[in-house]
Design an enzyme around this catalytic site. Structure first.
Site, PDB file in Angstrom:
ATOM      1  N   ASN A  88       0.888  -1.153   0.128  1.00 25.59           N
ATOM      2  CA  ASN A  88       0.056  -0.020  -0.052  1.00 25.59           C
ATOM      3  C   ASN A  88       0.858   1.282  -0.051  1.00 25.59           C
ATOM      4  O   ASN A  88       0.382   2.337  -0.292  1.00 25.59           O
ATOM      5  CB  ASN A  88      -1.066   0.007   1.180  1.00 25.59           C
ATOM      6  CG  ASN A  88      -1.675   1.272   1.496  1.00 25.59           C
ATOM      7  OD1 ASN A  88      -2.523   1.657   0.599  1.00 25.59           O
ATOM      8  ND2 ASN A  88      -1.137   2.044   2.465  1.00 25.59           N
ATOM      9  N   TYR A 153       2.995   9.590 -11.050  1.00 26.84           N
ATOM     10  CA  TYR A 153       2.122   8.663 -10.384  1.00 26.84           C
ATOM     11  C   TYR A 153       1.418   7.511 -11.239  1.00 26.84           C
ATOM     12  O   TYR A 153       1.241   6.348 -10.695  1.00 26.84           O
ATOM     13  CB  TYR A 153       1.374   9.405  -9.678  1.00 26.84           C
ATOM     14  CG  TYR A 153       0.371   9.096  -8.641  1.00 26.84           C
ATOM     15  CD1 TYR A 153       0.768   8.529  -7.256  1.00 26.84           C
ATOM     16  CD2 TYR A 153      -0.966   8.627  -8.998  1.00 26.84           C
ATOM     17  CE1 TYR A 153      -0.228   7.924  -6.317  1.00 26.84           C
ATOM     18  CE2 TYR A 153      -2.008   7.994  -7.857  1.00 26.84           C
ATOM     19  CZ  TYR A 153      -1.355   7.757  -6.565  1.00 26.84           C
ATOM     20  OH  TYR A 153      -2.216   7.278  -5.787  1.00 26.84           O
TER      21      TYR A 153
END
Length: 245
Positions: A88, A153
């Site tokens: 995560n 990203y």
């Protein structure tokens, strides 16, 4: 329910904290990983234990393979073999591509992709040996659709898809699974810090008309970590309020 040992990277806040706490509700052992926010990790660990689980605070910068390996040793000493790994940990450094530095590109890819590689390599043998080994990667809607100012990203999050599907194939002969969750815009600090007019636009562009919650993502992860998901592998689960419809 038999307690599992779960590692959640980047779980000092946001989606990671919600996942760790959800595992605590199921009575699991949870390694709460953090890079710099010890205070946040302590809050997560307290929430895990209040929910009924056991928590271990495990500091490691996921971009540092030796630090991740030391974390693995600590988890093994405390909890034994790992059954569930949730990759995560993530960051964003948003800037137009024409103004993006190589450092800004590398930093984001290092955390998301090198971090997932380091953690998965550290715990791969555990996942393969577990009766219900589960690798769960947290990606993003941005990995599918891109976003202005987020070339680094978007690339990192898209990379999680191929990583997941390949690990699914390699883990399958062992009976373990690998899946990916791609959240839309979730009410975490990253989104809450956006200007209000941008958040209004996100809600308007989302068919369900709202932001998601970390708890909603945690529910999906809890399902994928359970025996109820035993015939699901190599999948990307979208949770975005219908935003890409």
């Amino acid at each position: 329910m038999t307690a599992k040992t779960c590692v959640v990277t980047g779980s000092s806040s946001g989606i990671g904290r919600a996942i760790a706490e959800r595992f605590g509700e199921e009575g699991h052992n949870v390694a709460v990983n953090y890079r710099s926010s010890r205070e946040g990790a302590e809050r997560t660990a307290a929430a895990v234990e209040a929910a009924g689980g056991s928590a271990l605070i495990a500091q490691a910068d996921v971009t540092d393979i030796e630090a991740v390996q030391r974390m693995g040793e600590k988890v093994h000493r405390e909890f034994g073999s790992v059954d569930v790994l949730v990759n995560n940990a993530g960051i964003n450094q948003d800037v137009k591509f024409t103004e993006m530095t190589h450092e800004e590109w590398d930093t984001v890819l290092d955390v998301h992709l090198d971090g997932a590689f380091h953690a998965t390599q550290t715990f791969y043998d555990d996942l393969a040996a577990s009766e219900e080994g589960r690798l769960i990667n947290i990606s993003s809607i941005i990995g599918k659709g891109g976003n202005f100012g987020q070339a680094n990203y978007a690339t990192a999050k898209a990379g999680m898809f191929g990583f997941t599907r390949t690990l699914a194939l390699e883990l399958a002969p062992k009976g373990s699974t690998a899946n990916c969750v791609a959240p839309g815009f979730i009410a975490t600090r990253m989104v809450e810090d956006l200007p209000e007019h941008i958040k209004d636009q996100i809600r308007e562009d989302t068919p369900l008309g709202r932001l998601g919650t970390p708890e909603e993502i945690a529910e999906i992860v809890a399902f994928l970590a359970s025996d109820r998901s035993s015939f699901i592998t190599g999948e990307v689960i979208d949770a975005n309020g219908g935003k890409d419809l």
